[in-house]
Design an enzyme around this catalytic site. Sequence first.
Site, PDB file in Angstrom:
ATOM      1  CE  LYS B  99      -2.914   1.987   3.206  1.00  0.00           C
ATOM      2  NZ  LYS B  99      -2.950   3.388   2.755  1.00  0.00           N
ATOM      3  N   GLY B 160      -7.730  10.015   9.019  1.00  0.00           N
ATOM      4  CA  GLY B 160      -8.056  10.200  10.435  1.00  0.00           C
ATOM      5  C   GLY B 160      -9.060  11.296  10.716  1.00  0.00           C
ATOM      6  CG  ASN B 208      -6.042   2.173  11.452  1.00  0.00           C
ATOM      7  OD1 ASN B 208      -6.504   1.761  12.508  1.00  0.00           O
ATOM      8  ND2 ASN B 208      -4.754   2.275  11.277  1.00  0.00           N
TER       9      ASN B 208
END
Lengths: 73, 256
Positions: B99, B160, B208
């Site tokens: 990735k 995030g 994530n």
Amino acid sequence: MKIKVNGEDKETQSENVLQLLKELDIVPERVAVEVNLGIIKRADFENCKLHDGDTVEIVYFVGGGIYGGQISN
Amino acid sequence: MEDKLVIKGIEFKSRLWIGTGKYKDFEETASVVEASGADVVTVAVRRVNIVDRKSENLLDYIDPKKYKILPNTAGCYTVEDALRYSRLAREAGVSDMIKLEVIGDEKTLFPDVIGLLKATEILAKEGFIVFPYTNDDPIMAKRLEDAGAAAVMPLGAPIGSGLGIRNPYNIKIILEAAKVPVIVDAGVGTASDAAIAMELGCDAVLINTAVAGAKDPITMAEAMKHAVIAGRLAHKAGRIPKKLYATASSPIEGML
């Protein structure tokens, strides 16, 4: 001889990469190793002789997703 | 009905890909991965701490025989670093998958797409299966595909941030043009965001922070699993067109 491992100065008797990993108690199957910026294939760990002043990097996988691993630490 | 994601001959059991950063310990990471039903688990490549050696290893908890380990180049700001980390990851791991992240700016963590394109081209030629993390830019997605990317991974929003899919129309355009799978990477905040990505027609979603940062990560992992399945099914079923006014669902005939 004196070498640098992961940024730390180290005095070692290990003659090759495999011995160094054993000395550091690191399982060879779980890591990748660079000596003086060149990647050493796992099969060559034993053949890769270490010399005074060598810079060794030993890396492995840690938790990380999208920029998950904390690079500053 | 078979609806499996296949990339470069690799079969993926789930369309939810999970990142392993930011969990409190390996046990929690393992429980989250299990609850998510994911079979792709992303990891970072870092120095082994040789001064304070802990015997525990992430791979003691996430079995590489059971899961597909997808290393990333997170934290790399240059092409050289991204190449170096990719090559190390291939040696440390068991596959050619990477990735690829070439970060352009610390504040936004937006990709440096020029560096990304260069690194994609080089790594694809070296036989890597490259998953580049890119902007929601249809032109760049096409360029990455032409450079040999195995899939493209446009962001939904900054990493995030949890802002969701900020530009679904761009993602739609990327999907229309792409001949490789499109996997939304970054920006998902909660289950509905993941569902939206899948409803748009994306092939998978990588999550994530939305899971790791939830009050209860294991329950959120399960929510994401269902959201991705629901979104995929809705996409395949085909949604109704949006209309301004009502259309009655019950018949008029037979009314008193």
